[in-house]
Design a protein around this motif. Structure first.
Motif, mmCIF file in Angstrom:
data_model
loop_
_atom_site.group_PDB
_atom_site.id
_atom_site.type_symbol
_atom_site.label_atom_id
_atom_site.label_comp_id
_atom_site.label_asym_id
_atom_site.label_seq_id
_atom_site.Cartn_x
_atom_site.Cartn_y
_atom_site.Cartn_z
ATOM 1 N N HIS A 1 -3.837 -2.147 4.980
ATOM 2 C CA HIS A 1 -4.383 -3.352 5.623
ATOM 3 C C HIS A 1 -3.367 -3.986 6.562
ATOM 4 O O HIS A 1 -3.716 -4.454 7.653
ATOM 5 N N THR A 2 -2.121 -4.031 6.135
ATOM 6 C CA THR A 2 -1.092 -4.639 6.994
ATOM 7 C C THR A 2 -0.897 -3.813 8.267
ATOM 8 O O THR A 2 -0.726 -4.373 9.351
ATOM 9 N N ASP A 3 -0.920 -2.491 8.135
ATOM 10 C CA ASP A 3 -0.811 -1.643 9.335
ATOM 11 C C ASP A 3 -2.007 -1.881 10.278
ATOM 12 O O ASP A 3 -1.838 -1.951 11.500
ATOM 13 N N GLN A 4 -3.197 -2.001 9.696
ATOM 14 C CA GLN A 4 -4.414 -2.236 10.501
ATOM 15 C C GLN A 4 -4.354 -3.575 11.225
ATOM 16 O O GLN A 4 -4.713 -3.684 12.401
ATOM 17 N N LEU A 5 -3.871 -4.601 10.524
ATOM 18 C CA LEU A 5 -3.779 -5.932 11.134
ATOM 19 C C LEU A 5 -2.756 -5.955 12.264
ATOM 20 O O LEU A 5 -2.970 -6.622 13.289
ATOM 21 N N ARG A 6 -1.623 -5.240 12.098
ATOM 22 C CA ARG A 6 -0.641 -5.187 13.187
ATOM 23 C C ARG A 6 -1.249 -4.561 14.433
ATOM 24 O O ARG A 6 -0.980 -5.000 15.556
ATOM 25 N N GLY A 7 -2.101 -3.536 14.244
ATOM 26 C CA GLY A 7 -2.760 -2.927 15.389
ATOM 27 C C GLY A 7 -3.765 -3.863 16.055
ATOM 28 O O GLY A 7 -3.889 -3.892 17.280
ATOM 29 N N MET A 8 -4.479 -4.657 15.223
ATOM 30 C CA MET A 8 -5.467 -5.580 15.771
ATOM 31 C C MET A 8 -4.817 -6.730 16.543
ATOM 32 O O MET A 8 -5.341 -7.187 17.567
ATOM 33 N N LEU A 9 -3.669 -7.216 16.030
ATOM 34 C CA LEU A 9 -3.063 -8.429 16.577
ATOM 35 C C LEU A 9 -1.891 -8.142 17.508
ATOM 36 O O LEU A 9 -1.135 -9.068 17.845
ATOM 37 N N LYS A 10 -1.742 -6.907 17.945
ATOM 38 C CA LYS A 10 -0.556 -6.553 18.737
ATOM 39 C C LYS A 10 -0.486 -7.306 20.069
ATOM 40 O O LYS A 10 0.611 -7.479 20.621
ATOM 41 N N ASP A 11 -1.638 -7.747 20.612
ATOM 42 C CA ASP A 11 -1.648 -8.458 21.894
ATOM 43 C C ASP A 11 -1.704 -9.971 21.728
ATOM 44 O O ASP A 11 -1.846 -10.689 22.723
ATOM 45 N N ASP A 12 -1.600 -10.461 20.506
ATOM 46 C CA ASP A 12 -1.688 -11.906 20.245
ATOM 47 C C ASP A 12 -0.405 -12.346 19.536
ATOM 48 O O ASP A 12 -0.260 -12.186 18.326
ATOM 49 N N GLU A 13 0.549 -12.896 20.292
ATOM 50 C CA GLU A 13 1.858 -13.231 19.742
ATOM 51 C C GLU A 13 1.774 -14.293 18.643
ATOM 52 O O GLU A 13 2.508 -14.240 17.659
ATOM 53 N N HIS A 14 0.873 -15.258 18.801
ATOM 54 C CA HIS A 14 0.753 -16.331 17.816
ATOM 55 C C HIS A 14 0.386 -15.778 16.438
ATOM 56 O O HIS A 14 1.074 -16.044 15.436
ATOM 57 N N TYR A 15 -0.683 -14.979 16.405
ATOM 58 C CA TYR A 15 -1.114 -14.428 15.130
ATOM 59 C C TYR A 15 -0.178 -13.329 14.646
ATOM 60 O O TYR A 15 -0.057 -13.085 13.434
ATOM 61 N N LEU A 16 0.463 -12.653 15.566
ATOM 62 C CA LEU A 16 1.419 -11.613 15.171
ATOM 63 C C LEU A 16 2.598 -12.250 14.433
ATOM 64 O O LEU A 16 3.110 -11.690 13.442
ATOM 65 N N THR A 17 3.034 -13.412 14.886
ATOM 66 C CA THR A 17 4.112 -14.149 14.202
ATOM 67 C C THR A 17 3.663 -14.589 12.810
ATOM 68 O O THR A 17 4.406 -14.457 11.816
ATOM 69 N N ASP A 18 2.445 -15.110 12.727
ATOM 70 C CA ASP A 18 1.895 -15.517 11.424
ATOM 71 C C ASP A 18 1.770 -14.321 10.491
ATOM 72 O O ASP A 18 2.052 -14.430 9.281
ATOM 73 N N LEU A 19 1.343 -13.193 11.036
ATOM 74 C CA LEU A 19 1.192 -11.992 10.205
ATOM 75 C C LEU A 19 2.545 -11.537 9.666
ATOM 76 O O LEU A 19 2.649 -11.111 8.498
ATOM 77 N N ALA A 20 3.569 -11.627 10.490
ATOM 78 C CA ALA A 20 4.903 -11.238 10.029
ATOM 79 C C ALA A 20 5.349 -12.120 8.859
ATOM 80 O O ALA A 20 5.949 -11.641 7.886
ATOM 81 N N GLU A 21 5.038 -13.406 8.925
ATOM 82 C CA GLU A 21 5.379 -14.321 7.840
ATOM 83 C C GLU A 21 4.600 -13.978 6.570
ATOM 84 O O GLU A 21 5.156 -14.004 5.453
ATOM 85 N N VAL A 22 3.300 -13.658 6.737
ATOM 86 C CA VAL A 22 2.487 -13.272 5.576
ATOM 87 C C VAL A 22 3.032 -11.988 4.956
ATOM 88 O O VAL A 22 3.115 -11.865 3.718
ATOM 89 N N GLU A 23 3.381 -11.009 5.804
ATOM 90 C CA GLU A 23 3.938 -9.745 5.286
ATOM 91 C C GLU A 23 5.222 -9.994 4.499
ATOM 92 O O GLU A 23 5.463 -9.367 3.444
ATOM 93 N N LYS A 24 6.033 -10.908 4.996
ATOM 94 C CA LYS A 24 7.296 -11.221 4.306
ATOM 95 C C LYS A 24 7.030 -11.786 2.915
ATOM 96 O O LYS A 24 7.658 -11.385 1.923
ATOM 97 N N LEU A 25 6.070 -12.712 2.820
ATOM 98 C CA LEU A 25 5.728 -13.301 1.533
ATOM 99 C C LEU A 25 5.125 -12.258 0.590
ATOM 100 O O LEU A 25 5.411 -12.245 -0.617
#
Length: 395
Positions: free
Chosen positions: A96-120
């Motif tokens: 799921h995390t790999d899929q989300l990175r592919g979906m959000l690769k062009d959206d820096e705002h959500y990509l930053t949020d996703l990185a924080e979620v992955e860290k947690l």
């Protein structure tokens, strides 16, 4: 009087300007419809992507919760079957995390949020892994205490809040896109309706124009056909059409045994003098009046025609009685008694009639016409204003 506008814009130019204006409007409407359709398609793709992102985030958190449930079940019971859902959930979380990175690769705002979620999530997964390792080493109480600690539970709540926040933002974007689609659909419906209305108007005008032209052609064709078969002056059948009708009546008589018919040729007496004295216009008026009187004399089943300048012909259908034919011929002569023109006193125009009968005088068109013509000239030379039969005619 011709107005100044009509002088500047002749009808052909006005029609051309109207056509060009309609064509430009049609092109603009078509362009608007096409661009709106493209934007709707683009919005639809974005809506699909937003929904997929939101649902994947929800599934990610659901799998993380499944992994936690499996871990807690193992720590509390020691039963290894709880490790299988834990391990399966771990595998799905990575996907799921790999899929989300592919979906959000062009959206820096959500990509930053996703990185924080992955860290947690990584912190949570490492913690769950450490607790399982402690339990396997025999440190059961320590593992359960760590599992029950507020830090571990707070981490899960933090992940849930973070993911819910992102999902809510995605849902808000979805609602915005849905409203945009609704608005664009309403606009597109208006433009499509206008486009269809213009097409229908053009189609109706084209159909109406074609229908008018077709009616004109049909009317012209009918008029030309009528003129080809009828005398223009009296509107009676002309010689060619009369011969066709005579052939049809002969065919009918041949099919029905005992059915007779009579052919009468009528030559007007004294008509040339009227024509010479009063002119051709008066002569034409006299012919029209004579045709009208003859038409009132014949039956609906009979055929009356003008076959020459001052010659008429009649086919008496279904006639076998000499007396019946005689009465009819006398009636034709009688109707010419009153003046055929107001300037005449009466009696100036008469009729010499020759009569041929089927089948006694002939069985073909040519035979009957020759016999009727011969008897007509016999009547004319023997006193005029009279009729003559063939000697072969039955009493």
């Amino acid at each position: 009087m011709v107005s100044a506008s009509e002088g500047r814009f002749p009808p052909q130019l006005r029609l051309l300007l109207i056509f060009l204006g309609g064509f430009v409007l049609l092109c603009l409407v078509a362009w608007k419809v096409v661009t709106d359709a493209a934007r709707l398609q683009e919005t639809g793709f974005r809506l699909y992507r937003l929904n997929a992102e939101a649902r994947t985030l929800e599934t990610l958190f659901s799998d993380l919760r499944d992994a936690e449930i499996g871990q807690r079940g193992y720590l509390l019971t020691g039963r290894k079957e709880y490790l299988k859902p834990y391990q399966n959930a771990l595998h799905r979380i990575g996907g799921h995390t790999d899929q989300l990175r592919g979906m959000l690769k062009d959206d820096e705002h959500y990509l930053t949020d996703l990185a924080e979620v992955e860290k947690l999530i990584q912190q949570k997964l490492l913690g769950m892994g450490d607790m399982i390792a402690m339990f396997m080493r025999g440190e059961k109480d320590e593992a359960i205490d760590l599992m029950s600690s507020s830090r571990d539970m707070g981490l899960m709540q933090e992940i849930e809040v973070f993911i819910n926040h992102i999902v809510q933002e995605k849902d808000y974007e979805i609602q915005t896109q849905l409203e945009d689609i609704k608005t664009r659909r309403q606009q597109s419906l208006f433009w499509i309706s206008l486009f269809v209305a213009i097409l229908l108007m053009g189609g109706i005008l084209s159909y109406w124009n074609a229908l008018l032209k077709l009616r004109e052609r049909q009317s012209l064709s009918a008029r030309l056909e009528h003129e080809a078969r009828h005398d223009v002056l009296t509107t009676l059948p002309n010689r060619r059409y009369f011969e066709e009708l005579l052939e049809m009546e002969l065919a009918q008589s041949r099919r029905e045994e005992g059915r007779g018919m009579a052919l009468l040729f009528i030559d007007l007496d004294g008509f040339k003098g009227v024509n010479d004295e009063f002119g051709h216009e008066a002569g034409d008026a006299a012919l029209v009046e004579i045709g009208r009187r003859f038409r009132k004399t014949v039956r609906a089943s009979d055929v009356l025609a003008r076959i020459g300048g001052d010659e008429f012909a009649v086919v008496l259908a279904n006639t076998i009685s000499r007396e019946e034919i005689r009465v009819f011929a006398e009636r034709l002569i009688q109707v010419l008694g009153p003046p055929v023109l107001p300037v005449l006193r009466g009696g100036e125009v008469g009729a010499s009639i020759g009569i041929a009968c089927y089948p006694s005088d002939g069985t073909t068109k040519d035979e009957l016409m020759r016999e009727a013509d011969s008897r007509m000239y016999q009547a004319k030379t023997e006193g005029k204003n009279s009729y003559r039969f063939s000697e072969r005619m039955m009493a």
